[in-house]
Design a protein around this motif. Sequence first.
Motif, PDB file in Angstrom:
ATOM      1  N   MET A 121      72.048  50.284  40.501  1.00 23.04           N
ATOM      2  CA  MET A 121      73.034  51.145  41.156  1.00 23.04           C
ATOM      3  C   MET A 121      72.507  51.580  42.527  1.00 23.04           C
ATOM      4  O   MET A 121      71.352  51.971  42.665  1.00 23.04           O
ATOM      5  N   ALA A 122      73.344  51.465  43.554  1.00 22.68           N
ATOM      6  CA  ALA A 122      72.925  51.828  44.909  1.00 22.68           C
ATOM      7  C   ALA A 122      72.571  53.307  44.998  1.00 22.68           C
ATOM      8  O   ALA A 122      73.120  54.140  44.268  1.00 22.68           O
ATOM      9  N   ASP A 123      71.636  53.624  45.910  1.00 23.84           N
ATOM     10  CA  ASP A 123      71.212  55.010  46.133  1.00 23.84           C
ATOM     11  C   ASP A 123      71.759  55.519  47.455  1.00 23.84           C
ATOM     12  O   ASP A 123      71.736  54.797  48.464  1.00 23.84           O
ATOM     13  N   ASP A 124      72.213  56.756  47.472  1.00 24.89           N
ATOM     14  CA  ASP A 124      72.568  57.429  48.718  1.00 24.89           C
ATOM     15  C   ASP A 124      71.411  58.346  49.107  1.00 24.89           C
ATOM     16  O   ASP A 124      70.994  59.209  48.314  1.00 24.89           O
ATOM     17  N   VAL A 125      70.872  58.137  50.330  1.00 23.91           N
ATOM     18  CA  VAL A 125      69.698  58.888  50.775  1.00 23.91           C
ATOM     19  C   VAL A 125      69.892  59.347  52.208  1.00 23.91           C
ATOM     20  O   VAL A 125      70.746  58.837  52.942  1.00 23.91           O
ATOM     21  N   ARG A 126      69.088  60.315  52.620  1.00 25.17           N
ATOM     22  CA  ARG A 126      69.117  60.812  53.993  1.00 25.17           C
ATOM     23  C   ARG A 126      68.282  59.890  54.883  1.00 25.17           C
ATOM     24  O   ARG A 126      67.224  59.403  54.472  1.00 25.17           O
ATOM     25  N   ALA A 127      68.766  59.694  56.119  1.00 28.75           N
ATOM     26  CA  ALA A 127      68.073  58.787  57.031  1.00 28.75           C
ATOM     27  C   ALA A 127      68.417  59.130  58.473  1.00 28.75           C
ATOM     28  O   ALA A 127      69.408  59.814  58.754  1.00 28.75           O
ATOM     29  N   VAL A 128      67.582  58.644  59.395  1.00 27.80           N
ATOM     30  CA  VAL A 128      67.794  58.851  60.836  1.00 27.80           C
ATOM     31  C   VAL A 128      68.430  57.600  61.422  1.00 27.80           C
ATOM     32  O   VAL A 128      67.883  56.499  61.317  1.00 27.80           O
ATOM     33  N   VAL A 129      69.579  57.791  62.060  1.00 26.99           N
ATOM     34  CA  VAL A 129      70.357  56.681  62.601  1.00 26.99           C
ATOM     35  C   VAL A 129      70.642  56.921  64.080  1.00 26.99           C
ATOM     36  O   VAL A 129      70.946  58.044  64.495  1.00 26.99           O
ATOM     37  N   ALA A 130      70.505  55.859  64.886  1.00 26.98           N
ATOM     38  CA  ALA A 130      70.920  55.879  66.289  1.00 26.98           C
ATOM     39  C   ALA A 130      72.307  55.255  66.368  1.00 26.98           C
ATOM     40  O   ALA A 130      72.472  54.065  66.054  1.00 26.98           O
ATOM     41  N   THR A 131      73.284  56.033  66.770  1.00 25.99           N
ATOM     42  CA  THR A 131      74.670  55.571  66.727  1.00 25.99           C
ATOM     43  C   THR A 131      75.142  54.917  68.015  1.00 25.99           C
ATOM     44  O   THR A 131      76.121  54.163  68.003  1.00 25.99           O
ATOM     45  N   GLY A 132      74.478  55.220  69.130  1.00 18.46           N
ATOM     46  CA  GLY A 132      74.897  54.644  70.400  1.00 18.46           C
ATOM     47  C   GLY A 132      73.793  54.750  71.440  1.00 18.46           C
ATOM     48  O   GLY A 132      72.874  55.563  71.308  1.00 18.46           O
ATOM     49  N   LYS A 133      73.880  53.959  72.478  1.00 19.46           N
ATOM     50  CA  LYS A 133      72.832  53.875  73.490  1.00 19.46           C
ATOM     51  C   LYS A 133      72.560  55.234  74.125  1.00 19.46           C
ATOM     52  O   LYS A 133      73.460  55.860  74.695  1.00 19.46           O
ATOM     53  N   GLY A 134      71.317  55.686  73.992  1.00 14.47           N
ATOM     54  CA  GLY A 134      70.892  56.929  74.620  1.00 14.47           C
ATOM     55  C   GLY A 134      71.345  58.188  73.929  1.00 14.47           C
ATOM     56  O   GLY A 134      70.945  59.285  74.332  1.00 14.47           O
ATOM     57  N   ALA A 135      72.156  58.076  72.894  1.00 10.93           N
ATOM     58  CA  ALA A 135      72.643  59.266  72.196  1.00 10.93           C
ATOM     59  C   ALA A 135      71.552  59.828  71.288  1.00 10.93           C
ATOM     60  O   ALA A 135      70.755  59.081  70.729  1.00 10.93           O
ATOM     61  N   PRO A 136      71.484  61.156  71.137  1.00 16.00           N
ATOM     62  CA  PRO A 136      70.502  61.728  70.212  1.00 16.00           C
ATOM     63  C   PRO A 136      70.693  61.150  68.808  1.00 16.00           C
ATOM     64  O   PRO A 136      71.818  60.876  68.380  1.00 16.00           O
ATOM     65  N   VAL A 137      69.583  60.960  68.110  1.00 14.22           N
ATOM     66  CA  VAL A 137      69.665  60.420  66.757  1.00 14.22           C
ATOM     67  C   VAL A 137      70.279  61.455  65.822  1.00 14.22           C
ATOM     68  O   VAL A 137      70.284  62.660  66.107  1.00 14.22           O
ATOM     69  N   GLU A 138      70.799  60.973  64.700  1.00 15.75           N
ATOM     70  CA  GLU A 138      71.444  61.846  63.721  1.00 15.75           C
ATOM     71  C   GLU A 138      70.842  61.608  62.343  1.00 15.75           C
ATOM     72  O   GLU A 138      70.471  60.475  62.008  1.00 15.75           O
ATOM     73  N   VAL A 139      70.749  62.667  61.559  1.00 13.79           N
ATOM     74  CA  VAL A 139      70.373  62.541  60.149  1.00 13.79           C
ATOM     75  C   VAL A 139      71.656  62.440  59.345  1.00 13.79           C
ATOM     76  O   VAL A 139      72.483  63.359  59.358  1.00 13.79           O
ATOM     77  N   VAL A 140      71.848  61.299  58.691  1.00 17.57           N
ATOM     78  CA  VAL A 140      73.078  61.029  57.958  1.00 17.57           C
ATOM     79  C   VAL A 140      72.733  60.496  56.566  1.00 17.57           C
ATOM     80  O   VAL A 140      71.579  60.207  56.270  1.00 17.57           O
ATOM     81  N   THR A 141      73.743  60.348  55.749  1.00 16.47           N
ATOM     82  CA  THR A 141      73.564  59.725  54.437  1.00 16.47           C
ATOM     83  C   THR A 141      73.845  58.229  54.547  1.00 16.47           C
ATOM     84  O   THR A 141      74.861  57.822  55.125  1.00 16.47           O
ATOM     85  N   ILE A 142      72.922  57.423  54.028  1.00 17.29           N
ATOM     86  CA  ILE A 142      73.104  55.973  54.025  1.00 17.29           C
ATOM     87  C   ILE A 142      73.062  55.469  52.585  1.00 17.29           C
ATOM     88  O   ILE A 142      72.621  56.169  51.669  1.00 17.29           O
TER      89      ILE A 142
END
Length: 362
Positions: free
Chosen positions: A1-22
């Motif tokens: 079963m897949a796991d949902d976890v917290r992670a740091v993602v870069a969503t766009g060029k130069g934009a601050p990173v975000e902590v999201v659920t992946i």
Amino acid sequence: MADDVRAVVATGKGAPVEVVTIRVPDPGPGEAVVRVQACGVCHTDLHYREGGISDEFPFLLGHEAAGIVEAVGEGVRDVQPGDFVILNWRAVCGVCRACKRGRPQYCFATHNAAQPMTLTDGTPLSPALGIGAFAEKTLVHAGQCTKVDPAARPAVAGLLGCGVMAGIGAAVNTGGAGPGDTVAVLGCGGVGDGAIAGASMVGARRIIAVDRDPKKLEWARQFGATHTVDAAETDAVEAIRELTGGFGADLVIDAVGRPETFQQAFYARDLAGTVVLVGVPTPEMKLELPLLDVFGRGGAVKSSWYGDCLPERDFPMLIELYLQGRLPLEKFVSEEIALDQVEQAFEKMHRGEVLRSVVTFG
């Protein structure tokens, strides 16, 4: 079963990173899920965020990591759940032309996980260097997991996953530093100090650290530099020559990766000496050197990818040297931070305030 976890993602060029659920899927054939315990903040992650590597946003950042194997897929034999591993981005294929010639450190087809990790809406993520370890768990190819002695602290061990290994390997594997050699290192960040530590470890007689930041030069002494040169105050090439009897160093490592530093490295070496480029240039950079000088000085000019390392050989050996007190890996860790402090860590790194910030997970 897949796991949902917290992670740091870069969503766009130069934009601050975000902590999201992946979403991290169960491992398929040849894959492993690793519960990440620590992951260093590397300049390469910042390059991803800035769009300097590709435009395949969103990126799941983080790659200098250590953790515990939680699950493995069909056919995995070399690691099993419960193993303490360092993640690597050189999972050699064994069948490409480099591997078949007995040079797996140059493998042209390294393995990554076949399945994507995704955002919760199903958007596929591009994991940094095929790893993506600013996350509570990550999915990798099992060959990216290198088992090491669990006595090592994760915050320390994970740094071998990229920058520190690149520096040590540039000195030892690519440059061939050995007892009695003179070695100069231009740029004393994490990679440069790794090169200094590597040169010291193998018994280099004189190790010259060059940087424009006095704080970094002080750090370099902690890793074994016998001499320091403040390039903001003096000509680096002349200073290296003065410290080597007028001849130049046997090995000069450019850990910056700019045309001007490479040119300094080229002219700071002894006749028939070696220059190693391990700092990563940007695509627009160009180099001009008189071809006669290239011919007339002899020796070797090399680039070093990942310190020309072979993880299954080098990681366990270096961890053993660390545990014996012969390799000061703990000195690279400037601070341990939480997952939501990665953006601030990028800022500190950019200002030269830290060698490595390391994300640790409770």
